[in-house]
Design an enzyme around this catalytic site. Sequence first.
Site, PDB file in Angstrom:
ATOM      1  N   ILE A  11       2.828  -9.025  -3.857  1.00 40.27           N
ATOM      2  CA  ILE A  11       1.395  -9.222  -3.623  1.00 40.27           C
ATOM      3  C   ILE A  11       0.611  -7.918  -3.730  1.00 40.27           C
ATOM      4  CG2 ILE A  11       1.781 -11.192  -2.078  1.00 40.27           C
ATOM      5  CD1 ILE A  11       0.698  -9.082   0.104  1.00 40.27           C
ATOM      6  N   GLY A  54      14.812   2.730  -3.483  1.00 39.84           N
ATOM      7  CA  GLY A  54      13.513   3.328  -3.189  1.00 39.84           C
ATOM      8  C   GLY A  54      12.766   2.676  -2.040  1.00 39.84           C
ATOM      9  N   TRP A  87       8.732   1.851  -0.372  1.00 40.07           N
ATOM     10  CA  TRP A  87       7.571   1.252  -1.022  1.00 40.07           C
ATOM     11  C   TRP A  87       6.352   2.164  -1.109  1.00 40.07           C
ATOM     12  CZ3 TRP A  87       4.416   1.826   2.974  1.00 40.07           C
ATOM     13  CH2 TRP A  87       4.890   1.569   4.266  1.00 40.07           C
ATOM     14  N   ASN A  88       6.443   3.363  -0.554  1.00 37.47           N
ATOM     15  CA  ASN A  88       5.200   4.150  -0.483  1.00 37.47           C
ATOM     16  C   ASN A  88       4.880   4.919  -1.770  1.00 37.47           C
ATOM     17  OD1 ASN A  88       7.348   5.850   0.009  1.00 37.47           O
ATOM     18  ND2 ASN A  88       6.200   7.147   1.412  1.00 37.47           N
ATOM     19  N   PRO A 134      14.146  -0.836  -6.537  1.00 37.73           N
ATOM     20  CA  PRO A 134      12.912  -0.501  -5.831  1.00 37.73           C
ATOM     21  C   PRO A 134      12.811  -1.325  -4.542  1.00 37.73           C
ATOM     22  CG  PRO A 134      12.448  -1.827  -7.797  1.00 37.73           C
ATOM     23  CD  PRO A 134      13.936  -1.685  -7.723  1.00 37.73           C
ATOM     24  N   GLY A 164      17.115   3.759  10.090  1.00 31.96           N
ATOM     25  CA  GLY A 164      18.064   2.650  10.251  1.00 31.96           C
ATOM     26  C   GLY A 164      18.737   2.322   8.929  1.00 31.96           C
ATOM     27  N   THR A 165      17.944   2.280   7.856  1.00 32.89           N
ATOM     28  CA  THR A 165      18.513   2.002   6.536  1.00 32.89           C
ATOM     29  C   THR A 165      19.483   3.104   6.132  1.00 32.89           C
ATOM     30  OG1 THR A 165      16.562   0.782   5.876  1.00 32.89           O
ATOM     31  CG2 THR A 165      17.924   1.638   4.101  1.00 32.89           C
ATOM     32  N   LEU A 181      33.880   5.946   0.030  1.00 26.61           N
ATOM     33  CA  LEU A 181      33.647   7.402   0.079  1.00 26.61           C
ATOM     34  C   LEU A 181      32.643   7.874  -0.976  1.00 26.61           C
ATOM     35  CD1 LEU A 181      36.979   9.200   0.966  1.00 26.61           C
ATOM     36  CD2 LEU A 181      34.969   8.816   2.365  1.00 26.61           C
ATOM     37  N   GLU A 236      16.896  10.332   2.180  1.00 28.76           N
ATOM     38  CA  GLU A 236      15.538  10.831   2.419  1.00 28.76           C
ATOM     39  C   GLU A 236      14.911   9.875   3.412  1.00 28.76           C
ATOM     40  OE1 GLU A 236      14.200  13.480   1.488  1.00 28.76           O
ATOM     41  OE2 GLU A 236      15.428  14.165  -0.181  1.00 28.76           O
ATOM     42  N   GLY A 294      12.923   9.050   7.500  1.00 23.15           N
ATOM     43  CA  GLY A 294      11.609   9.157   8.137  1.00 23.15           C
ATOM     44  C   GLY A 294      11.377  10.478   8.836  1.00 23.15           C
ATOM     45  N   CYS A 346       6.201  10.025   4.292  1.00 21.16           N
ATOM     46  CA  CYS A 346       7.298  10.361   5.211  1.00 21.16           C
ATOM     47  C   CYS A 346       7.129  11.738   5.831  1.00 21.16           C
ATOM     48  CB  CYS A 346       8.616  10.298   4.462  1.00 21.16           C
ATOM     49  SG  CYS A 346       8.581  11.273   2.954  1.00 21.16           S
TER      50      CYS A 346
HETATM   51  P1  NDP Z   1      13.317   0.730   4.388  1.00 19.38           P
HETATM   52  O1  NDP Z   1      14.345   1.560   5.062  1.00 19.38           O
HETATM   53  O2  NDP Z   1      12.950  -0.541   5.004  1.00 19.38           O
HETATM   54  O3  NDP Z   1      13.765   0.407   2.892  1.00 19.38           O
HETATM   55  C1  NDP Z   1      14.114   1.410   1.952  1.00 19.38           C
HETATM   56  C2  NDP Z   1      14.895   0.783   0.813  1.00 19.38           C
HETATM   57  O4  NDP Z   1      16.216   0.490   1.248  1.00 19.38           O
HETATM   58  C3  NDP Z   1      14.318  -0.553   0.332  1.00 19.38           C
HETATM   59  O5  NDP Z   1      14.533  -0.659  -1.052  1.00 19.38           O
HETATM   60  C4  NDP Z   1      15.150  -1.539   1.113  1.00 19.38           C
HETATM   61  O6  NDP Z   1      15.164  -2.823   0.576  1.00 19.38           O
HETATM   62  C5  NDP Z   1      16.507  -0.885   1.053  1.00 19.38           C
HETATM   63  N1  NDP Z   1      17.424  -1.289   2.109  1.00 19.38           N
HETATM   64  C6  NDP Z   1      17.128  -1.738   3.355  1.00 19.38           C
HETATM   65  N2  NDP Z   1      18.270  -1.966   4.057  1.00 19.38           N
HETATM   66  C7  NDP Z   1      19.310  -1.650   3.225  1.00 19.38           C
HETATM   67  C8  NDP Z   1      20.740  -1.674   3.356  1.00 19.38           C
HETATM   68  N3  NDP Z   1      21.328  -2.066   4.461  1.00 19.38           N
HETATM   69  N4  NDP Z   1      21.480  -1.276   2.296  1.00 19.38           N
HETATM   70  C9  NDP Z   1      20.903  -0.843   1.163  1.00 19.38           C
HETATM   71  N5  NDP Z   1      19.547  -0.812   0.976  1.00 19.38           N
HETATM   72  C10 NDP Z   1      18.771  -1.212   1.990  1.00 19.38           C
HETATM   73  O7  NDP Z   1      12.082   1.707   4.204  1.00 19.38           O
HETATM   74  P2  NDP Z   1      10.612   1.342   3.723  1.00 19.38           P
HETATM   75  O8  NDP Z   1      10.670   0.840   2.330  1.00 19.38           O
HETATM   76  O9  NDP Z   1       9.992   0.525   4.793  1.00 19.38           O
HETATM   77  O10 NDP Z   1       9.943   2.791   3.686  1.00 19.38           O
HETATM   78  C11 NDP Z   1       9.450   3.414   4.807  1.00 19.38           C
HETATM   79  C12 NDP Z   1      10.431   4.437   5.336  1.00 19.38           C
HETATM   80  O11 NDP Z   1      10.854   5.309   4.292  1.00 19.38           O
HETATM   81  C13 NDP Z   1       9.816   5.330   6.377  1.00 19.38           C
HETATM   82  O12 NDP Z   1      10.706   5.526   7.454  1.00 19.38           O
HETATM   83  C14 NDP Z   1       9.611   6.635   5.637  1.00 19.38           C
HETATM   84  O13 NDP Z   1       9.569   7.759   6.460  1.00 19.38           O
HETATM   85  C15 NDP Z   1      10.764   6.658   4.711  1.00 19.38           C
HETATM   86  N6  NDP Z   1      10.464   7.518   3.560  1.00 19.38           N
HETATM   87  C16 NDP Z   1      11.143   8.710   3.453  1.00 19.38           C
HETATM   88  C17 NDP Z   1      10.834   9.575   2.427  1.00 19.38           C
HETATM   89  C18 NDP Z   1      11.587  10.857   2.268  1.00 19.38           C
HETATM   90  O14 NDP Z   1      11.585  11.382   1.172  1.00 19.38           O
HETATM   91  N7  NDP Z   1      12.198  11.408   3.295  1.00 19.38           N
HETATM   92  C19 NDP Z   1       9.783   9.262   1.465  1.00 19.38           C
HETATM   93  C20 NDP Z   1       9.189   7.971   1.646  1.00 19.38           C
HETATM   94  C21 NDP Z   1       9.509   7.139   2.684  1.00 19.38           C
HETATM   95  P3  NDP Z   1      13.900  -3.781   0.893  1.00 19.38           P
HETATM   96  O15 NDP Z   1      13.122  -3.663  -0.350  1.00 19.38           O
HETATM   97  O16 NDP Z   1      14.469  -5.105   1.157  1.00 19.38           O
HETATM   98  O17 NDP Z   1      13.207  -3.247   2.098  1.00 19.38           O
END
Ligand code: NDP
Length: 668
Positions: free
Chosen positions: A207, A330, A332-333, A357, A411-412, A424, A430, A432, A464
């Site tokens: 969307i 990746g 979403w930001n 993505p 968490g991810t 391994l 990268e 939060g 981030c």
């Molecule tokens: P998420 O952690 O929700 O998702 C990141 C990606 O990982 C998405 O593609 C997601 O899929 C995927 N994912 C989620 N769970 C798993 C899993 N168990 N195994 C493999 N892949 C998985 O982050 P957001 O997209 O909500 O982004 C926001 C977060 O990202 C913030 O905490 C921000 O700080 C951090 N961030 C860090 C940056 C850095 O360079 N340090 C830069 C930009 C953001 P799905 O599409 O389903 O969510």
Amino acid sequence: MQLVEVTIDSLAEVGYVGTTLAEIARRAGVSPGLVAHYFGDKDALLAAAFRTLARSLAARMRARLALAHTPRARVQAVIDTNLAPEEFDRRSGTAWLAFWGQVLHVEGLKRVQTAYQRRMLSNLRSDLRQMLPAAEARSLAAMIAAMIDGVYLRAALSEWRESDSASARALLTAFVDARLKDLGPLLLPVPPAGGGSRVQRTQLRVINPATGATLAELPVDGAAQVDAAATRAQKAQRAWAALGGAERGRILQRAARLLRERNDELARLETLNTGKPISETRTVDVLSGAECLEYYAGLAAGIAGEHLNLGPAAFGYTRREPLGVVAGIGAWNYPLQIACWKSAPALACGNAMIFKPAELTPLTALKLEEVYREAGLPEGLFQVVQGEAQTGALLTRHPLIRKVSVTGSVGTGKAVMADAAASLKQVTLELGGKSPLIVFEDAKIENAVAGALLANFYSAGEVCSNGTRVFVHRSIRAEFVARLRERTAAMRIGDPLDPATQVGALISEEHMEKVLGFIARGRAQGARLLTGGTRVTSGALAQGFFVAPAIFDHCDDDMDIVRQEIFGPVLSVLEFTQEEEVIARANATEFGLAAGVFTNDLTRAHRVIARLEAGTCWINHYNVTPVELPFGGVKMSGLGRENGRAAIEHYTLLKSVYVAMGDVDAPY
Ligand code: NDP
């Protein structure tokens, strides 16, 4: 403290009505005047007692959560803490219930209760989100919270005869296990060896967060698609690795040129999908991706090991070899930028990349796939798979994939690292942040204010590395805050496609609610909201997820808005007086992504930066990320680095070679 303990005893024994200042004084053996002197009235005393109970419960919760290493264990930690023997007994239980009975009537109690409930729900939701889709995670979190309340109430009504801590915990545990089992088909699938799919192929609805309109529907890739992509990638990678670096670089150069040529079209698509203003995507998102490709195109020919002199009869050398097939996941930001930051070094080093993505922003990665193809990248070397966390997990667990680089939440990152352990795989995480920006008294105020704005409001705060904890020296706070407020209030919120817009939409309704929830908690916990912080619904904006940039003043280090990553346009001002003090406070966080310092004292700038626990730092600027400088975090903000020469190390293996030039002497 003693009066608070006595209050809890009194509530347990004589209830809310019987607990008067006189009763407390009698039990504590002090005069009623003394109790009134410390607390004022009964409500204030009860609020203090309630806060003490809630705080000690929260501290026990943090300790248990820190020891739990899987999402399921963290959910259990929430249950076990709430229903621990020391909580779930007649004394504490009756006190809790006495408070709950008054929560609706006493504002102070309500605030404590709301803060505690929100924290618990958000812990539960984020852990369940690792195991379930968002809607199921939200609903199960609410059920667990309701059941915890329910078992307390039933135990109290039976005068603590019907149930004890162990049976209450067993009830909740069985309930959670049963729900997780029922939702089994939705759980992250473990890909069966040799392929095959247990994942339903479903659709992703994409969307426009500025209007709510559907932009596209895409099929979700499951195990069969991931398997096929990995096999294709493995085949293509061998020939790619055999090419000279300069040749690989030429293809990356061509792709960079195409990105620049298509800047307007790609920026528009990124804006439509992310809600970010076109003024940003046209100048940052696509172009920083192109710069990254150009940088690694230039480095590709120079990727080399070293020669080591080992005396007259031998020498050694190291080779930097590609890893093979690698995965990028990746957030979403910055969808296109992240895809470029991961794929450019991976390809330059001779790897093939499969990129997933974020489910919310899958469109521009597909365009990048197109661009690479047009630039002459052989098929299979950059492939996009679509889907949610399940698809990500399929990549992380795939035996042909040698590395995974993820940008996402903490968490991810943990889930990815745990999954990668089975094969391994190398990981780059990268994650939060909750970064500090320190403004010393000698800083040029206008620059520091500009820095604070750059540190907080790009991409509606969804960055981030944002410096959301702005520590300002007491002597300049008033002036700094006045100017910051003025410039923030003047920011133009509007249609992201309008070139004059400076603040666009947040990524989704769910995320907007989360951000607004933090703002409400900030106010409830006593921070002063100086500007913004409300949803913007004027005209067409009502269809989208817009929040006016918020400045909170009078914050303290314990508030949720100061401790937790919000990932939205919320800046917290914190006051300090001493250098030593501000360093300690800046470091008092589990995160360590970024940090900034504004000062005109060069010695101090370097001295302070050296002591900040952060991977990426700025002096007298913020959030500029030239591709030459490695980017990444320490502590819970991540592992490994993107950009710069450092990324080469993360996309290559080091092979050591010993070369003998004389006869071989063996003792046998
Ligand atoms: P998420 O952690 O929700 O998702 C990141 C990606 O990982 C998405 O593609 C997601 O899929 C995927 N994912 C989620 N769970 C798993 C899993 N168990 N195994 C493999 N892949 C998985 O982050 P957001 O997209 O909500 O982004 C926001 C977060 O990202 C913030 O905490 C921000 O700080 C951090 N961030 C860090 C940056 C850095 O360079 N340090 C830069 C930009 C953001 P799905 O599409 O389903 O969510």
